[in-house]
Design a protein around this motif. Structure first.
Motif, short mmCIF file in Angstrom:
data_model
loop_
_atom_site.label_atom_id
_atom_site.label_comp_id
_atom_site.label_asym_id
_atom_site.label_seq_id
_atom_site.Cartn_x
_atom_site.Cartn_y
_atom_site.Cartn_z
N HIS A 2 17.22 123.81 49.07
CA HIS A 2 16.76 124.17 50.41
C HIS A 2 15.96 123.01 51.00
CE1 HIS A 2 12.81 125.27 48.56
NE2 HIS A 2 12.35 125.01 49.76
N GLY A 3 16.14 122.83 52.30
CA GLY A 3 15.49 121.73 53.00
C GLY A 3 16.34 120.49 53.10
N LYS A 4 17.35 120.37 52.25
CA LYS A 4 18.18 119.17 52.23
C LYS A 4 19.37 119.27 53.19
CE LYS A 4 15.88 116.86 49.10
NZ LYS A 4 15.16 115.62 49.46
N SER A 5 20.01 120.43 53.25
CA SER A 5 21.20 120.53 54.11
C SER A 5 20.81 120.52 55.58
CB SER A 5 22.00 121.80 53.77
OG SER A 5 21.20 122.95 53.88
N GLY A 6 19.66 121.13 55.92
CA GLY A 6 19.24 121.15 57.31
C GLY A 6 19.05 119.77 57.88
N GLU A 7 18.67 118.82 57.04
CA GLU A 7 18.50 117.44 57.50
C GLU A 7 19.82 116.79 57.88
OE1 GLU A 7 16.64 115.58 54.20
OE2 GLU A 7 14.77 116.72 54.36
N LEU A 8 20.92 117.28 57.28
CA LEU A 8 22.24 116.68 57.51
C LEU A 8 23.04 117.35 58.61
CD1 LEU A 8 23.47 116.20 53.83
CD2 LEU A 8 23.00 114.37 55.45
N THR A 9 22.89 118.66 58.75
CA THR A 9 23.84 119.42 59.56
C THR A 9 23.83 119.02 61.03
OG1 THR A 9 22.20 121.19 59.68
CG2 THR A 9 23.92 121.40 58.02
N ALA A 10 22.68 118.65 61.55
CA ALA A 10 22.62 118.27 62.96
C ALA A 10 23.41 117.00 63.23
CB ALA A 10 21.16 118.08 63.38
N GLN A 11 23.69 116.22 62.18
CA GLN A 11 24.42 114.97 62.35
C GLN A 11 25.94 115.13 62.21
OE1 GLN A 11 22.53 111.67 60.05
NE2 GLN A 11 21.13 113.27 59.34
N LEU A 12 26.40 116.33 61.87
CA LEU A 12 27.82 116.55 61.65
C LEU A 12 28.48 117.02 62.93
CD1 LEU A 12 27.67 118.28 58.15
CD2 LEU A 12 28.12 115.87 58.67
N ASP A 13 29.74 116.63 63.09
CA ASP A 13 30.48 116.95 64.31
C ASP A 13 30.59 118.45 64.53
OD1 ASP A 13 33.38 117.50 65.64
OD2 ASP A 13 32.52 115.62 66.39
N SER A 14 30.43 118.87 65.77
CA SER A 14 30.46 120.30 66.09
C SER A 14 31.83 120.91 65.84
CB SER A 14 30.05 120.53 67.55
OG SER A 14 30.94 119.85 68.43
N GLY A 15 32.87 120.10 65.77
CA GLY A 15 34.21 120.61 65.51
C GLY A 15 34.52 120.79 64.05
N THR A 16 33.62 120.35 63.18
CA THR A 16 33.79 120.51 61.73
C THR A 16 33.25 121.87 61.30
OG1 THR A 16 33.56 118.13 61.35
CG2 THR A 16 33.17 119.58 59.47
N LEU A 17 34.01 122.57 60.46
CA LEU A 17 33.49 123.79 59.88
C LEU A 17 32.53 123.41 58.76
CD1 LEU A 17 33.29 126.82 59.31
CD2 LEU A 17 35.41 126.63 57.97
N VAL A 18 31.27 123.80 58.90
CA VAL A 18 30.25 123.50 57.90
C VAL A 18 29.78 124.80 57.29
CG1 VAL A 18 28.05 122.37 57.42
CG2 VAL A 18 29.54 121.49 59.25
N VAL A 19 29.85 124.90 55.97
CA VAL A 19 29.40 126.09 55.24
C VAL A 19 28.27 125.67 54.32
CG1 VAL A 19 30.07 128.04 53.79
CG2 VAL A 19 31.76 127.00 55.34
N ASP A 20 27.10 126.23 54.56
CA ASP A 20 25.91 125.87 53.79
C ASP A 20 25.66 126.92 52.71
OD1 ASP A 20 23.56 124.83 52.86
OD2 ASP A 20 22.36 125.36 54.62
N CYS A 21 25.72 126.50 51.46
CA CYS A 21 25.44 127.41 50.35
C CYS A 21 23.95 127.48 50.03
CB CYS A 21 26.21 126.98 49.10
SG CYS A 21 27.99 127.18 49.25
N GLY A 22 23.15 126.67 50.70
CA GLY A 22 21.71 126.73 50.53
C GLY A 22 21.08 127.72 51.49
N ALA A 23 19.75 127.72 51.54
CA ALA A 23 19.02 128.73 52.30
C ALA A 23 18.70 128.31 53.73
CB ALA A 23 17.72 129.06 51.59
N ASP A 24 18.98 127.08 54.10
CA ASP A 24 18.42 126.51 55.32
C ASP A 24 18.80 127.23 56.60
OD1 ASP A 24 17.55 124.72 53.45
OD2 ASP A 24 18.09 122.93 54.58
N HIS A 25 19.93 127.93 56.61
CA HIS A 25 20.40 128.54 57.85
C HIS A 25 20.63 130.04 57.73
CE1 HIS A 25 20.91 124.57 59.66
NE2 HIS A 25 21.46 124.18 58.54
N ARG A 26 20.00 130.69 56.76
CA ARG A 26 20.22 132.12 56.55
C ARG A 26 19.31 132.99 57.41
NH1 ARG A 26 19.87 131.62 50.04
NH2 ARG A 26 21.88 130.59 49.67
N LEU A 27 18.07 132.61 57.56
CA LEU A 27 17.07 133.48 58.16
C LEU A 27 17.00 133.31 59.67
CD1 LEU A 27 14.14 133.26 55.58
CD2 LEU A 27 16.00 134.93 55.71
N THR A 28 17.00 134.44 60.37
CA THR A 28 16.88 134.42 61.83
C THR A 28 15.43 134.33 62.28
OG1 THR A 28 16.86 136.84 61.92
CG2 THR A 28 19.00 135.75 62.12
N SER A 29 14.50 134.62 61.38
CA SER A 29 13.08 134.62 61.71
C SER A 29 12.41 133.34 61.23
CB SER A 29 12.38 135.83 61.09
OG SER A 29 10.97 135.71 61.16
#
Length: 348
Positions: A78-105
């Motif tokens: 956790h904390g590592k994937s969030g640093e990368l995802t903003a740099q990836l193309d919006s047309g790429t399907l990105v699936v994060d197995c970590g916790a960085d994008h699970r919580l809405t709160s």
């Protein structure tokens, strides 16, 4: 059509399980595998069971190395994937197995994880029953960003959500105790995960409402129709490399019958390929789901205390993580949901 795939964190347990399943997926071609400190080494030096990927070498986990693929799976702390995802193309399907994008709160993230909050993505438990009917898979169709679930969170949520959605259990005082294998913690070199500490012992941890999957479970139960669910969650490390056996109990509302309970769970998961409610009187074992993308559920009523007991077994690395990620990716890409995924476990 074949989709090109990159797997970040390929030297870890979750990354290895992603690759094991992807090796048999007819529509995915793994072209790039990445790591941090293990970059530059052959993949099979860290995943010697994956002989079909002997030609791959781990490269550094950077946005540049992940770019240019149709699908990117992230299996990072956790904390590592969030640093990368903003740099990836919006047309790429990105699936994060970590916790960085699970919580809405964001406040839940701050309380249970800390650090930068990266926002919530479509949640990758397709079978999760939703309030008013339907399932979470409806929100995965066409998604380009997916958060795979926490293994413990998906086990507890799938166990009790049908009762919440049907309005037959109380949302307060849900109690869950899980026997879990240490592979869910990754390849952490910590004393509590050493064989000499685990073998011959059962070791509770994160006792007293401190486990990071609690807000994720509550979030899922709100999706199923709860307003303010309370969950007591106690995981116990046991000497098996993989697997979760979740025993979840909840108070029944007055007048609810055994027939109504069974109908609620069977209706919620009718026709599901990977979540199966066992016949009356049967409960699952973790051995029954080893290596499979299945969750097996046993139901019982304790009439003396007015509670339903749900026992759910799943493989934390498959249905709890990598299998859920690939299943969700199939849905997002318009592939048959079951493609590349197995319902048959390994025995003995």
């Amino acid at each position: 059509m074949t989709f090109s795939v990159a797997v970040a964190g390929a030297s870890g347990y979750a990354g290895g399980e992603l690759l094991r399943i992807l090796a048999e997926h007819p529509d995915f071609e793994v072209r790039t595998v990445t790591a941090f400190q293990n970059a530059g080494q052959p993949l099979i030096a860290h995943q010697p069971h994956l002989r079909s990927f002997a030609h791959l070498t781990l490269v550094e986990t950077t946005a540049a190395n992940l770019a240019g693929h149709d699908v990117v799976f992230l299996a990072l702390p956790h904390g590592k994937s969030g640093e990368l995802t903003a740099q990836l193309d919006s047309g790429t399907l990105v699936v994060d197995c970590g916790a960085d994008h699970r919580l809405t709160s964001e406040s839940d993230w701050a309380a249970f994880y800390g650090g930068d909050y990266f926002g919530a993505w479509a949640y990758g438990v397709p079978e999760l029953p939703l309030a008013g009917g339907g399932h979470q898979r409806e929100h995965l169709v066409g998604a380009s960003r997916i958060a795979a679930p926490g293994c413990n969170a998906s086990a507890v949520s799938l166990a009790v959500a049908p009762g919440i959605a049907a309005g037959i259990v109380e949302e307060q005082d849900i109690v869950s105790v899980l026997a879990v294998g240490p592979s869910g913690a990754g390849k952490n070199l910590k004393t509590m995960y050493l064989a000499s500490e685990i073998l011959g012992s059962a070791n509770p941890y994160a006792v007293g409402g401190t486990h990071r999957h609690i807000p994720e479970i509550q979030q899922n139960l709100r999706l199923a129709g709860a307003e303010n669910p309370t969950v007591s969650f106690t995981p116990v490390l046991v000497p098996m490399s993989r697997g979760i056996l979740a025993t979840v109990t909840a108070r029944l509302k007055p007048g609810v019958t055994a027939e109504q309970v069974r109908e609620a769970w069977q209706s919620a998961y009718a026709g599901e390929a990977f979540v199966h409610v066992l016949p009356e009187g049967q409960v699952p074992r973790t051995a029954d789901v080893l290596g499979a993308n299945t969750a097996l559920i046993g139901l019982a009523l304790d009439e003396a205390v007015g509670r339903v007991i749900v026992v759910l077994a799943l493989d934390n690395l498959v249905k709890g993580t990598a299998g859920a990620a690939i299943q969700s990716a199939n849905i997002a890409l318009g592939l048959p949901e079951t493609t590349g995924l197995n319902v048959n476990g390994v025995a003995p």
